[in-house]
Structures are given as C-alpha cells and as structure tokens.
Design a protein around this motif. Structure first.
Motif, PDB file in Angstrom:
ATOM      1  N   TRP A   7       6.166   7.143  24.453  1.00 51.80           N
ATOM      2  CA  TRP A   7       5.561   6.650  23.240  1.00 51.80           C
ATOM      3  C   TRP A   7       4.520   7.798  22.947  1.00 51.80           C
ATOM      4  O   TRP A   7       4.068   7.894  21.703  1.00 51.80           O
ATOM      5  N   THR A 100       1.844  -4.365  22.521  1.00 52.25           N
ATOM      6  CA  THR A 100       2.804  -4.241  21.627  1.00 52.25           C
ATOM      7  C   THR A 100       3.944  -5.312  22.117  1.00 52.25           C
ATOM      8  O   THR A 100       4.210  -5.494  23.105  1.00 52.25           O
ATOM      9  N   VAL A 103       8.714  -4.267  23.048  1.00 48.31           N
ATOM     10  CA  VAL A 103       9.090  -3.917  24.246  1.00 48.31           C
ATOM     11  C   VAL A 103      10.192  -5.052  25.066  1.00 48.31           C
ATOM     12  O   VAL A 103      10.278  -6.209  24.533  1.00 48.31           O
ATOM     13  N   ALA A 111       7.371  -2.710  34.623  1.00 45.51           N
ATOM     14  CA  ALA A 111       6.059  -2.269  34.704  1.00 45.51           C
ATOM     15  C   ALA A 111       5.018  -3.261  34.850  1.00 45.51           C
ATOM     16  O   ALA A 111       4.038  -3.036  34.740  1.00 45.51           O
ATOM     17  N   MET A 159       9.026   0.188  38.113  1.00 40.63           N
ATOM     18  CA  MET A 159       9.378   1.400  36.994  1.00 40.63           C
ATOM     19  C   MET A 159      10.761   1.908  37.150  1.00 40.63           C
ATOM     20  O   MET A 159      11.175   2.948  36.923  1.00 40.63           O
ATOM     21  N   ILE A 164      19.205  -0.763  37.830  1.00 38.70           N
ATOM     22  CA  ILE A 164      19.298  -1.544  36.476  1.00 38.70           C
ATOM     23  C   ILE A 164      19.080  -2.924  36.415  1.00 38.70           C
ATOM     24  O   ILE A 164      19.979  -3.651  37.075  1.00 38.70           O
ATOM     25  N   TRP A 302       2.318   4.588  14.875  1.00 40.91           N
ATOM     26  CA  TRP A 302       0.968   5.187  14.787  1.00 40.91           C
ATOM     27  C   TRP A 302       0.861   6.269  15.448  1.00 40.91           C
ATOM     28  O   TRP A 302       0.139   7.161  15.726  1.00 40.91           O
TER      29      TRP A 302
HETATM   30  C1  LIG Z   1       1.007   0.285  21.713  1.00 45.34           C
HETATM   31  C2  LIG Z   1       1.077  -0.011  23.119  1.00 45.34           C
HETATM   32  C3  LIG Z   1       0.303  -1.083  23.751  1.00 45.34           C
HETATM   33  C4  LIG Z   1       0.692  -1.226  25.178  1.00 45.34           C
HETATM   34  N1  LIG Z   1      -0.236  -2.132  25.574  1.00 45.34           N
HETATM   35  C5  LIG Z   1       0.087  -2.500  27.053  1.00 45.34           C
HETATM   36  C6  LIG Z   1      -0.718  -3.667  27.549  1.00 45.34           C
HETATM   37  O1  LIG Z   1      -1.571  -4.238  27.048  1.00 45.34           O
HETATM   38  N2  LIG Z   1      -0.414  -3.941  28.941  1.00 45.34           N
HETATM   39  C7  LIG Z   1       0.712  -3.305  29.824  1.00 45.34           C
HETATM   40  O2  LIG Z   1       0.881  -3.841  30.691  1.00 45.34           O
HETATM   41  N3  LIG Z   1       1.245  -2.477  29.133  1.00 45.34           N
HETATM   42  C8  LIG Z   1       1.164  -1.956  27.579  1.00 45.34           C
HETATM   43  N4  LIG Z   1       2.043  -1.065  27.221  1.00 45.34           N
HETATM   44  C9  LIG Z   1       2.991  -0.540  27.869  1.00 45.34           C
HETATM   45  C10 LIG Z   1       4.267  -1.179  28.008  1.00 45.34           C
HETATM   46  O3  LIG Z   1       4.256  -2.614  27.733  1.00 45.34           O
HETATM   47  C11 LIG Z   1       5.182  -0.736  28.942  1.00 45.34           C
HETATM   48  O4  LIG Z   1       5.266   0.570  29.053  1.00 45.34           O
HETATM   49  C12 LIG Z   1       6.588  -1.412  28.953  1.00 45.34           C
HETATM   50  O5  LIG Z   1       7.281  -1.115  30.147  1.00 45.34           O
HETATM   51  C13 LIG Z   1       7.399  -0.877  27.871  1.00 45.34           C
HETATM   52  O6  LIG Z   1       8.823  -1.491  27.742  1.00 45.34           O
HETATM   53  P1  LIG Z   1       9.911  -0.843  27.159  1.00 45.34           P
HETATM   54  O7  LIG Z   1      11.039  -1.928  27.126  1.00 45.34           O
HETATM   55  O8  LIG Z   1       9.614   0.149  25.829  1.00 45.34           O
HETATM   56  O9  LIG Z   1      10.382   0.020  28.423  1.00 45.34           O
HETATM   57  P2  LIG Z   1      10.443   1.617  28.423  1.00 45.34           P
HETATM   58  O10 LIG Z   1       9.414   2.237  28.246  1.00 45.34           O
HETATM   59  O11 LIG Z   1      11.938   2.048  27.826  1.00 45.34           O
HETATM   60  O12 LIG Z   1      10.713   1.931  30.069  1.00 45.34           O
HETATM   61  C14 LIG Z   1       9.473   1.472  31.035  1.00 45.34           C
HETATM   62  C15 LIG Z   1       9.973   1.407  32.560  1.00 45.34           C
HETATM   63  O13 LIG Z   1      10.749   0.353  32.279  1.00 45.34           O
HETATM   64  C16 LIG Z   1      12.116   0.749  33.291  1.00 45.34           C
HETATM   65  N5  LIG Z   1      13.249  -0.121  32.513  1.00 45.34           N
HETATM   66  C17 LIG Z   1      13.323  -0.321  31.197  1.00 45.34           C
HETATM   67  N6  LIG Z   1      14.375  -1.243  31.049  1.00 45.34           N
HETATM   68  C18 LIG Z   1      14.828  -1.361  32.244  1.00 45.34           C
HETATM   69  C19 LIG Z   1      15.947  -2.191  33.044  1.00 45.34           C
HETATM   70  N7  LIG Z   1      16.853  -2.797  32.026  1.00 45.34           N
HETATM   71  N8  LIG Z   1      16.042  -2.070  34.036  1.00 45.34           N
HETATM   72  C20 LIG Z   1      15.268  -1.563  35.035  1.00 45.34           C
HETATM   73  N9  LIG Z   1      14.247  -0.722  34.502  1.00 45.34           N
HETATM   74  C21 LIG Z   1      14.158  -0.826  33.265  1.00 45.34           C
HETATM   75  C22 LIG Z   1      12.184   2.144  32.753  1.00 45.34           C
HETATM   76  O14 LIG Z   1      13.108   2.784  33.652  1.00 45.34           O
HETATM   77  C23 LIG Z   1      10.641   2.544  32.856  1.00 45.34           C
HETATM   78  O15 LIG Z   1      10.477   3.000  34.107  1.00 45.34           O
HETATM   79  C24 LIG Z   1       1.759  -0.602  25.726  1.00 45.34           C
HETATM   80  C25 LIG Z   1       2.511   0.368  25.059  1.00 45.34           C
HETATM   81  C26 LIG Z   1       2.519   0.606  23.739  1.00 45.34           C
HETATM   82  C27 LIG Z   1       3.250   1.720  23.149  1.00 45.34           C
END
Ligand SMILES: Cc1cc2nc3c(=O)[nH]c(=O)nc-3n(C[C@H](O)[C@H](O)[C@H](O)COP(=O)(O)OP(=O)(O)OC[C@H]3O[C@@H](n4cnc5c(N)ncnc54)[C@H](O)[C@@H]3O)c2cc1C
Length: 441
Positions: A7, A100, A103, A111, A159, A164, A302
């Motif tokens: 992001w 957000t 996710v 995470a 992470m 998977i 954004w």
């Molecule tokens: C605007 C914004 C606000 C946020 N606010 C918060 C908050 O308040 N609190 C908080 O804790 N985080 C917050 N985050 C971070 C976000 O919640 C985490 O990074 C979350 O992991 C993103 O999920 P994603 O599906 O986009 O995963 P990705 O970003 O695609 O992946 C994140 C991690 O998860 C792993 N992963 C994804 N899918 C799988 C799967 N199926 N199997 C195994 N591993 C997998 C990936 O390998 C990677 O290590 C925020 C992010 C943004 C952009």
C-alpha cells in the motif's frame, strides 16, 4: 513478471504473479520463493514473494454460517467488507476490524490485525477457531488451539510464512445495530491524551488522533474517539438499523506531486482537523460504523497523495512502563522536522495471541511518513528509542527496519523459526520481507 508493491508503494519489486482458482492449483503454484497475497493492504514487502506471489482474492466463498453461534467458515480471500455487507443486516459484525475494510481474512489472520478494541478484546486471531493451511512441504492441515497448535499460533501473526491459508472458521459478534455511539474528547497535550486513553480502558473502542505538527506546550495535542455499539433505541427516528456501506466516492486520480505535502499544507490540515474535532468534543454522537472504523476508505487510492516515490508507515508499540517518555521524545523529533507525518494515531494495545503478533500491553503510535531526503536515517534513530524501551515495529507496516531491530523486538522468533522449519523444511515459502528479516542469506 509483474511489478508489485504494498500500500505504501515502496519497494516496487518484480515478481511472478499467479492467481490460482482451485486449492489444487494453489498447491501446484507453490515453488521455491512463494508467498500468499491478499488484497495488498500491507504497506511494505510482506505480500511480495521472493520469486512468486500467489494472489488469493479469487477464493471468496462463504462455506457455512451458524447464526446460533456466529461461527462462519469461509475461504481466505473473502474481504472484511463483504463479511460486513452480508452479515451486518443479519445482526453480526467481525469482532476485530483494522482501519480499512478492504483486507482479506487470510491477510487479517497472517498479520493478526488489531482494531480500536485491542486493549480489551484482543486481535483478529482471538476470534479464529481454526485454519486450513497448505504448508510449504505440501501438506494440507487443519490447525486450531487443540489440533496442530504450533502451526496455529505460528500462523496467527506469522505474515504468511507458515504456508498458504486456504480457509478459516471465525466467530462474529452479535450486534443490535450497525451504528456506533461515539464520544470525542479533546486533549491539550500528550499527558492529557494518555490520561484520556487510560480512562477509556473501559470503552469498547478507543483511539487518539495526534496533531504531530503541534510543538512545545501543545506537543501531543489530540482528539480521542471512544465508541460503543449503539442499541436500537439510541438511533434517530427513521434511521435504518444497518447503514449502507458506500464504495469509495472520491478517488485520488493521479500521483500528486510530492511537494503538495509540505510542512505548511500539513500544518494547515492538522490545525483545521483539530479545531473541527474539538468543536464536537464532549457530547455523544451516533455515527455509522463505516466512518467510525474506516475513515480513510471513503477516499479511494489515497496512497497516491504521497506521490510516485511512495511513503512509509512507522508503527511501533512501547510497553506501558516508560511509554510516556519515549512517545514524547518521538513526537518531539517528528514535530521538529515539521513535514514528517501527515497522520499520527495513538492506541492502547493488550496481549498478542500469535508467536509473532505485534501487540503487547502498551501504546502504539503510527506515523505516515513521505519517502524523501534523509527520512530513513531519521527512522533508524526512532527505532533505537523503540528498542531501548523494549518495544517493536509492526511487520504489516514495515518496509525498512533492520534485522537487529526486528530480532530485539520479537523474543519468540527462535520458536517461530523452529515451527516454520518443521512445516517447510525446504524453505519454499519466502517473501521479500522474510528475505530481509528472517532467512539466511
Ligand atoms: C488504510 C489502512 C489502515 C490499516 N489499519 C490497520 C489497523 O488499524 N490495524 C492493523 O492491524 N492493520 C491495519 N492495516 C494493515 C492491514 O490490516 C494488514 O496489512 C492486512 O494484513 C492486510 O490484509 P490484505 O488482505 O490486504 O493482505 P496483504 O497485504 O496482501 O498481505 C499481508 C500479509 O498477509 C499474508 N497473507 C495474505 N493472505 C494470505 C493467505 N491466504 N495465507 C497466508 N498468508 C496470507 C501475506 O503473505 C502478507 O504477509 C491497515 C492498512 C491500511 C492500508
């Protein structure tokens, strides 16, 4: 090959991107240097494979739901936004949501994401009963607190490095409405903000927005948002029990020139935001869950306001004892730079559940930092303060911390590594983040 980033749009890395459509195809996709990717909302390099990236958003089916227990079985690519839209009208919400809703469940487990209720209710993983995991060795195992507990506690917050996640069973929270009874408190400085958060320990939700440009006696000046789920009898006449979620209306269409965000524009924005919030302070308001939990989701893309070079998020947690001094020092350094942070959020956290979960009892401070000038050196100095105070940085936000900072912050790392090795003896599962912080080079 495809150029991919998180992001924060830094780093941008070449990777082979695969989008399997069946669990068998996920198995075939795993080769040396693979990692799962959800919706790409992690800021840095966590969801980019060392060689190939397996995008899981196609796995978006709900398998079953039991309204008597709130238990939901679903594929790992389902997004929290879909869960909210489908189940809120039936009176259920996820127990934990990050800032957000875009996710995936897999990303939220990997995470062990925290919400505004972590101080009292824990993180996302606490409400996950079991996980169907495809390990790097090729096995498909069910992991829970009772069955394969090592794999379970390594996967929550791990992470993606244990394999998977294909499916999960999670519990939803029964709610009367989709509205939040919010109270805004204005705090004149950091001491007042921390006191207000402490007093808000009994609130279900609490978070502070800090004007990190304010200096001197105003240092740490904040707005604190407390929240409770509203009952049906607290809604205004005519308001539906469950508000509709809107797609992001306004979107940032192009990369803004990075000079758009300078110390003058940031100072003006913060001043305006603080004054508008302070006017609402004291009284209760009933607000839709969408602006309360996901204020930034209403502006699409954004992340482009930081320009093409991208930005970093620095999110640390500092144990309660000693937090005041370190937070004051960090905010002082940030405010003296003037242009370092557009958005600063302070929250209280409780105990984490997974071996590598970020939360520990203390205060977490998140700073969005444009990538320019000597910012990396500046953040290294902040990391030293965090480590000296026994704190750590959040891997889901990270793109640049050093191995030494990481290893100092996560004492369960040797145990995590042993479990990871047992699940993936050949080292197939590797991300850019793991290459940077975990793996032998
Ligand atoms: C605007 C914004 C606000 C946020 N606010 C918060 C908050 O308040 N609190 C908080 O804790 N985080 C917050 N985050 C971070 C976000 O919640 C985490 O990074 C979350 O992991 C993103 O999920 P994603 O599906 O986009 O995963 P990705 O970003 O695609 O992946 C994140 C991690 O998860 C792993 N992963 C994804 N899918 C799988 C799967 N199926 N199997 C195994 N591993 C997998 C990936 O390998 C990677 O290590 C925020 C992010 C943004 C952009």
């Amino acid at each position: 090959m495809t150029l991919v980033s998180g992001w924060g749009r830094f780093p941008v890395v070449d990777t082979e991107m695969l989008r399997p459509r069946s669990f068998a195809a996920v198995g075939d996709a795993v080769a040396r240097g693979s990692i799962a990717r959800g919706n790409g909302r992690a800021y840095g390099d966590a969801a980019i494979g060392a060689a190939r990236t397996i995008e899981m958003t196609g796995f978006d089916r709900v398998r079953s739901f039991d309204p008597a227990t709130g238990r939901l079985r679903l594929e790992a690519g389902v997004q929290l936004s879909d869960i909210i839209e489908t189940f809120a009208p039936r009176g259920f919400l996820p127990f934990v949501v990050p800032g957000t809703r875009f996710v995936t469940v897999g990303g939220a487990i990997a995470a062990d994401v925290h919400g505004k209720n972590h101080h009292g209710e824990g993180g996302f993983g606490r409400y996950v009963d079991s996980i169907l995991l495809r390990t790097g060795q090729g096995e498909v195992i069910e992991a829970s607190r009772e069955q394969n507990p090592d794999a379970f506690f390594a996967t929550i917050g791990g992470m993606g490095l244990t394999g998977i996640i294909l499916e999960a069973t999670m519990r939803l929270r029964p709610v009367e409405t989709g509205w939040i009874r919010e109270r805004v408190i204005s705090a004149a400085d950091l001491d007042a903000a921390m006191r207000a958060l402490d007093a808000g320990d009994t609130a279900t939700y609490s978070v502070a927005w800090i004007d990190c440009v304010a200096r001197g006696g105003d240092l740490g000046r904040s707005l604190i948002y407390l929240g409770e789920h509203a009952r049906a009898d607290e809604l205004e006449a005519g308001a539906g029990r469950f508000p509709a979620g809107k797609d992001p209306g306004l979107a940032v269409p192009v990369d803004l020139p990075s000079m758009t965000l300078n110390r003058y524009s940031v100072r003006a924005f913060n001043e305006l935001y603080y004054r508008m919030g302070a006017r609402r302070a004291g009284s209760h308001h009933v607000v839709s869950l969408y602006p309360y939990f996901f204020p930034l989701d209403s502006v699409g893309a954004w992340n482009r306001i930081y320009g093409r070079r991208g930005f970093l998020q620095h999110q640390c947690v500092i144990p309660t004892a000693g937090a005041r001094g370190v937070l004051g020092e960090i905010l002082d350094r940030v405010s003296r730079r003037g242009d370092a942070s557009f958005l600063a959020v302070l929250k209280k956290l409780g105990e984490g559940d997974g071996l590598l979960s970020f939360p520990l009892p203390g205060y977490t401070l998140a700073l969005d930092v444009p990538l320019k000038g000597d910012i990396l050196d500046f953040l290294d100095e902040i990391d030293r303060l965090v480590v000296a105070a026994g704190g750590r940085l959040y891997l889901a936000k990270d793109a640049r911390q050093s191995r030494a900072t990481f290893e100092a912050g996560y004492p369960a790392l040797p145990r995590f590594n042993a479990i990871r090795k047992a699940l993936d003896p050949d080292g197939n599962i590797r991300s850019k983040l793991s290459q940077r912080l975990f793996d032998e080079v």
